[in-house]
Design a protein around this motif. Structure first.
Motif, PDB file in Angstrom:
ATOM      1  N   ARG A  97       0.916  -1.152  -0.155  1.00  0.00           N
ATOM      2  CA  ARG A  97       0.076  -0.002   0.019  1.00  0.00           C
ATOM      3  C   ARG A  97       0.873   1.258  -0.105  1.00  0.00           C
ATOM      4  NH1 ARG A  97      -1.668  -0.688   6.460  1.00  0.00           N
ATOM      5  NH2 ARG A  97       0.303  -0.167   7.123  1.00  0.00           N
ATOM      6  N   SER A 113      -4.303   0.872  -1.496  1.00  0.00           N
ATOM      7  CA  SER A 113      -4.092  -0.645  -1.223  1.00  0.00           C
ATOM      8  C   SER A 113      -4.689  -1.520  -2.286  1.00  0.00           C
ATOM      9  CB  SER A 113      -4.548  -0.966   0.096  1.00  0.00           C
ATOM     10  OG  SER A 113      -6.051  -0.763   0.388  1.00  0.00           O
ATOM     11  N   SER A 114      -5.463  -0.937  -3.123  1.00  0.00           N
ATOM     12  CA  SER A 114      -5.977  -1.795  -3.836  1.00  0.00           C
ATOM     13  C   SER A 114      -6.510  -1.116  -5.168  1.00  0.00           C
ATOM     14  CB  SER A 114      -7.194  -2.589  -3.583  1.00  0.00           C
ATOM     15  OG  SER A 114      -8.472  -1.681  -3.155  1.00  0.00           O
ATOM     16  N   ARG A 118      -8.907  -4.951  -6.414  1.00  0.00           N
ATOM     17  CA  ARG A 118      -8.021  -6.357  -6.179  1.00  0.00           C
ATOM     18  C   ARG A 118      -6.521  -5.503  -5.520  1.00  0.00           C
ATOM     19  NH1 ARG A 118      -9.956  -7.878 -11.396  1.00  0.00           N
ATOM     20  NH2 ARG A 118      -8.369  -6.293 -12.349  1.00  0.00           N
ATOM     21  N   PRO A 119      -6.126  -6.298  -4.466  1.00  0.00           N
ATOM     22  CA  PRO A 119      -4.804  -5.843  -3.724  1.00  0.00           C
ATOM     23  C   PRO A 119      -3.780  -5.443  -4.617  1.00  0.00           C
ATOM     24  CG  PRO A 119      -5.690  -7.646  -2.483  1.00  0.00           C
ATOM     25  CD  PRO A 119      -6.386  -7.536  -3.987  1.00  0.00           C
ATOM     26  N   GLN A 149      -3.296  -8.580  -9.515  1.00  0.00           N
ATOM     27  CA  GLN A 149      -3.360  -7.361 -10.555  1.00  0.00           C
ATOM     28  C   GLN A 149      -2.809  -7.967 -11.826  1.00  0.00           C
ATOM     29  OE1 GLN A 149      -4.767  -4.607 -10.424  1.00  0.00           O
ATOM     30  NE2 GLN A 149      -5.012  -4.330  -8.187  1.00  0.00           N
TER      31      GLN A 149
END
Length: 225
Positions: A97, A113-114, A118-119, A149
């Motif tokens: 993040r 953070s996403s 998705r992270p 990702q």
């Protein structure tokens, strides 16, 4: 392997002075408004159960002390125009993040953070433009966390904290830099034929006109810029 933070003075016959040599993998030095230097120490999980440190070097005393531990595996660091510390936290037990810390109160907030639900992969390096927008790279080098990702991209965080994917086709994007006239974004690519790429940067923060700025030979590459 010991990594060292060195201060290079640009002056005739200036010596290179070792300031710190106790880290595992040091990255991301950033000068704070008070003249102190903050830098990341990435403690690889294969060799340590720690999750990174951010250190602070005080040039007045010559002392280096831990500022934050764990750091969320912080890598790239920068201070914004208000003196807040922006950190790109990576994977391998890290935060994955972008965070921003008020250096007066010590309170931190998560900026991103996403993306698209998705992270992020593993935020690596960052740059801040004159309007306060934050650009960061998001490759993945290490870590057992799932990669969700579809691209290893470069993102822009606007001042309203909206997140935008602006580059999606750079293998392992790493170091970032913005030219003094704010018209060019440089991106280091560390996979395949390692290079530094240049993009035209618009006033709106979008990029175009990708071109090769520097090509490296075998075994050479650029990291931070």
């Amino acid at each position: 392997m010991k990594m060292m933070l060195a201060l290079l003075l640009v002056a005739s016959a200036a010596p290179v002075e070792t300031l710190f040599d106790s880290g595992m993998f040091t990255e991301g030095p950033a000068a704070a408004p008070d003249g102190s230097i903050y830098f990341s120490d990435i403690t690889a999980s294969a060799r340590s159960r720690e999750a990174g440190h951010i250190w602070r070097y005080d040039p007045r005393t010559g002392e280096t002390r831990v500022y934050r531990s764990p750091s969320g595996m912080a890598n790239g660091l920068a201070f914004d125009a208000r003196g807040r510390l922006i950190a790109a936290e990576g994977a391998d037990r890290g935060g994955r993040r972008l965070t921003r810390t008020d250096m007066t109160t010590g309170r931190s907030e998560v900026l991103a953070s996403s993306y698209d639900g998705r992270p992020l992969n593993s935020p690596n390096d960052l740059a801040i433009d004159a309007r306060g927008r934050i650009y960061f790279s998001d490759p993945r080098y290490v870590g057992d966390e799932p990669v969700e990702q579809p691209v290893e991209g470069v993102y822009r965080i606007d001042t309203d904290l909206s997140l935008h994917l602006i580059i999606a086709g750079v293998p392992k994007p790493n170091g970032l830099a913005i030219s003094p006239d704010q018209k060019t974004l440089y991106v280091a690519s560390t996979e395949g034929t390692a290079s530094i790429l240049a993009y035209d940067l618009s006033a709106e923060g979008t990029v175009s006109g990708r071109r090769l700025f520097v090509a490296f030979g075998k075994g050479e590459y650029a990291d931070g810029l």
